[in-house]
Structure formats: structure tokens, C-alpha cells
Design a protein around this motif. Structure first.
Motif, PDB file in Angstrom:
ATOM      1  N   LYS A  30       0.811  -1.331  -0.018  1.00 44.89           N
ATOM      2  CA  LYS A  30       0.153  -0.239   0.088  1.00 44.89           C
ATOM      3  C   LYS A  30       0.861   1.232   0.017  1.00 44.89           C
ATOM      4  CE  LYS A  30      -3.988  -1.884   2.314  1.00 44.89           C
ATOM      5  NZ  LYS A  30      -4.671  -2.186   3.622  1.00 44.89           N
ATOM      6  N   LYS A  33       2.407   1.737  -3.378  1.00 40.94           N
ATOM      7  CA  LYS A  33       1.491   1.940  -4.541  1.00 40.94           C
ATOM      8  C   LYS A  33       1.174   3.741  -4.333  1.00 40.94           C
ATOM      9  CE  LYS A  33      -1.772  -0.914  -5.414  1.00 40.94           C
ATOM     10  NZ  LYS A  33      -2.637  -1.765  -5.223  1.00 40.94           N
ATOM     11  N   ALA A  34       1.025   4.007  -2.787  1.00 46.77           N
ATOM     12  CA  ALA A  34       0.561   5.433  -2.785  1.00 46.77           C
ATOM     13  C   ALA A  34       1.641   6.310  -3.175  1.00 46.77           C
ATOM     14  CB  ALA A  34       0.189   5.625  -1.350  1.00 46.77           C
ATOM     15  N   CYS A  37       1.890   6.772  -6.858  1.00 49.49           N
ATOM     16  CA  CYS A  37       0.671   7.596  -7.386  1.00 49.49           C
ATOM     17  C   CYS A  37       1.429   9.239  -7.016  1.00 49.49           C
ATOM     18  CB  CYS A  37      -0.448   7.228  -6.691  1.00 49.49           C
ATOM     19  SG  CYS A  37      -1.182   5.560  -7.641  1.00 49.49           S
ATOM     20  N   ASP A  38       1.728   9.487  -5.822  1.00 50.64           N
ATOM     21  CA  ASP A  38       2.116  10.820  -5.471  1.00 50.64           C
ATOM     22  C   ASP A  38       3.135  11.504  -6.394  1.00 50.64           C
ATOM     23  OD1 ASP A  38      -0.073  11.273  -3.577  1.00 50.64           O
ATOM     24  OD2 ASP A  38       1.230  10.252  -1.903  1.00 50.64           O
ATOM     25  N   LYS A  41       1.708  12.025 -10.028  1.00 50.09           N
ATOM     26  CA  LYS A  41       0.948  13.427 -10.050  1.00 50.09           C
ATOM     27  C   LYS A  41       1.683  14.617  -9.902  1.00 50.09           C
ATOM     28  CE  LYS A  41      -3.202  15.188  -7.579  1.00 50.09           C
ATOM     29  NZ  LYS A  41      -2.624  16.659  -7.804  1.00 50.09           N
ATOM     30  N   ASN A 199      -1.574  17.150   1.537  1.00 53.46           N
ATOM     31  CA  ASN A 199      -2.733  16.112   1.179  1.00 53.46           C
ATOM     32  C   ASN A 199      -1.889  15.279   0.047  1.00 53.46           C
ATOM     33  OD1 ASN A 199      -5.257  15.523   0.447  1.00 53.46           O
ATOM     34  ND2 ASN A 199      -5.488  17.059  -1.375  1.00 53.46           N
ATOM     35  N   LEU A 200      -1.572  14.059   0.589  1.00 48.42           N
ATOM     36  CA  LEU A 200      -1.042  13.228  -0.326  1.00 48.42           C
ATOM     37  C   LEU A 200      -1.713  11.881   0.153  1.00 48.42           C
ATOM     38  CD1 LEU A 200       2.871  13.848   0.315  1.00 48.42           C
ATOM     39  CD2 LEU A 200       1.501  14.693  -1.866  1.00 48.42           C
ATOM     40  N   LYS A 201      -1.679  10.984  -0.887  1.00 49.32           N
ATOM     41  CA  LYS A 201      -2.048   9.565  -0.813  1.00 49.32           C
ATOM     42  C   LYS A 201      -1.160   9.022   0.286  1.00 49.32           C
ATOM     43  CE  LYS A 201      -4.315   8.316  -5.115  1.00 49.32           C
ATOM     44  NZ  LYS A 201      -4.655   6.978  -6.095  1.00 49.32           N
ATOM     45  N   THR A 202      -0.077   8.957   0.142  1.00 48.63           N
ATOM     46  CA  THR A 202       0.874   8.315   1.101  1.00 48.63           C
ATOM     47  C   THR A 202       0.483   8.707   2.587  1.00 48.63           C
ATOM     48  OG1 THR A 202       2.654   8.743  -0.539  1.00 48.63           O
ATOM     49  CG2 THR A 202       3.190   8.340   1.635  1.00 48.63           C
ATOM     50  N   SER A 204      -2.443   9.472   3.995  1.00 44.11           N
ATOM     51  CA  SER A 204      -3.471   8.795   4.232  1.00 44.11           C
ATOM     52  C   SER A 204      -3.127   7.465   4.453  1.00 44.11           C
ATOM     53  CB  SER A 204      -4.590   9.046   3.255  1.00 44.11           C
ATOM     54  OG  SER A 204      -4.401   8.461   2.034  1.00 44.11           O
ATOM     55  N   VAL A 205      -2.318   6.771   3.690  1.00 37.56           N
ATOM     56  CA  VAL A 205      -1.992   5.425   3.982  1.00 37.56           C
ATOM     57  C   VAL A 205      -1.176   5.245   5.443  1.00 37.56           C
ATOM     58  CG1 VAL A 205      -0.507   3.425   3.259  1.00 37.56           C
ATOM     59  CG2 VAL A 205      -2.061   4.710   1.350  1.00 37.56           C
TER      60      VAL A 205
END
Length: 217
Positions: A30, A33-34, A37-38, A41, A199-202, A204-205
């Protein structure tokens, strides 16, 4: 000036093994992958890159790249970063791209401003290099032209790259910027990342990881 970005990534099952004592295999997947994606982006948002190329043997990461409209080369196995970067360089040189940026998939704080700065510096220098926070690894490598410098990833690559650039009398500069220098390899790196709210996917993971949520730093 045409610019291509090379992102070399290992197979998910082989990634972040140094975190295996504190994160499960599922958590490490997880996380990777996060971050992937960051990083993608941030590069897309920069609007100064002509093409992004992911080089990986991992089918799942290739599918993620596809959904974001990113080019890819599928490797047969984990041949290492130098091999992946070499393949990426050849790909771009065949397309007459004159500058390449090698950006790892584990520096989630990278942003548009940092990428713009790297591109701006590449117009003045043959090589722009950013070390890891620990000072031994090479986190970002910009080359103009792409084959101006052979790569020496792993085994104190930053100092080996410096030595080769000095030996070959290349025009280079070292860009030290936290957003480019923090690669996530250890629990300490996770704690540093937690403190840089974004505000990153990382983010939140990692907030769901016990090792991070249970410790305030």
C-alpha cells in the motif's frame, strides 16, 4: 528543450524490505503504490515534462501507470536501478529527448515547484544531482544530454557520481531540497514524513500504520 522522466521501480513484493520488521507485506505494498501515485501526480502537475516513463517488472504498477496515461517499459525481472535507467535513457534518446530526469518512486514530497527548479537548472548545467537525506544515495539525477554520465546506483552512488563528474570535468550542481531528499526506507523516514502534513495519498496510508499512529514525533 525536450524532457523525459524515468521512474525505475522494483516489483512490489521486493520493495521496502528494510521496513519488513515494522510493516506487513500488505502495508508495504500500500505504501509503495501510494508513493508511486503521489510522485506521478507531482510530475504531471509540473507541466514542463514531455513524457514520463515507468520502468518496472511489476504488472500492477504498469496497470497503475496506464490509468494515469504514463508510458512504460516492462522488465523481465529485477535487473536493478542502473539497468532500468539505461533502458529508459535509450528509449528517450531514440525519441530525440535531450534531457532526462531520473526520479525514484519513493520521494512522495516531490512537488511541482521542485520539478520546475530541476528543469530550470538543467538549462544551465549538464548534470543536476540531489542526494538522499543520509547523504550516500542519489535521489534525483538530471542529465543533459542523457548519456553524459553513466549511473552508479547503490553502494554510495551520490559520491561515486560526484567523483565521475569531477573526473570528466562536467558542469554540474547539487540541489539539496528536503522534498527531494526524503526517501522512505526506514521507520524514521515515516516519522519525518508524518510531520510534513500534506494532501497526499501516502499520508492517508501511513496514518493507518500502527508504528506511525502510536508514536508522536
Amino acid at each position: 528543450m525536450t524532457i523525459g522522466v524515468i521512474i525505475p521501480v522494483k516489483k512490489l513484493k521486493d520493495s521496502k524490505k528494510r521496513l519488513s520488521l515494522v510493516l506487513s507485506k500488505s502495508e508495504r505494498t500500500k505504501l509503495v503504490k501510494a508513493m508511486f501515485c503521489d510522485v506521478l501526480k507531482a510530475i504531471i502537475d509540473a507541466n514542463c515534462i514531455d513524457e514520463i516513463l515507468v520502468v518496472t517488472p511489476d504488472d500492477e504498477l504498469i496497470e497503475l501507470a496506464k490509468t494515469m496515461g504514463i508510458s512504460y517499459i516492462k522488465e523481465n525481472n529485477n535487473d536493478g536501478v542502473n539497468s532500468a535507467v539505461f533502458k529508459g535513457n535509450e528509449y528517450f534518446m531514440q525519441k530525440n529527448i535531450n534531457t532526462t530526469l531520473v526520479i525514484p518512486a519513493d520521494i512522495p514530497l516531490i512537488d511541482k515547484v521542485s520539478i520546475d527548479e530541476l528543469v530550470s537548472l538543467s538549462k544551465k548545467y549538464q548534470v543536476v544531482i540531489t542526494p538522499s537525506l543520509k547523504g550516500d544515495g542519489t535521489n534525483v539525477l538530471v542529465r543533459n544530454p542523457p548519456n553524459i554520465l553513466e549511473t552508479y546506483y547503490d553502494k554510495d552512488s551520490f559520491h561515486r557520481h560526484l567523483a565521475k563528474m569531477e573526473e570528466n570535468k562536467l558542469q554540474f550542481t547539487v540541489l539539496k531540497k528536503f522534498s527531494l531528499m526524503l526517501d522512505i526506507d526506514s521507520p524514521e523516514d515515516l516519522f519525518q514524513l508524518k510531520n510534513r502534513k500534506n494532501n497526499l495519498k501516502t499520508h492517508s496510508v501511513i496514518e493507518n500504520f500502527d508504528i506511525v499512529s502510536n508514536i508522536n514525533v
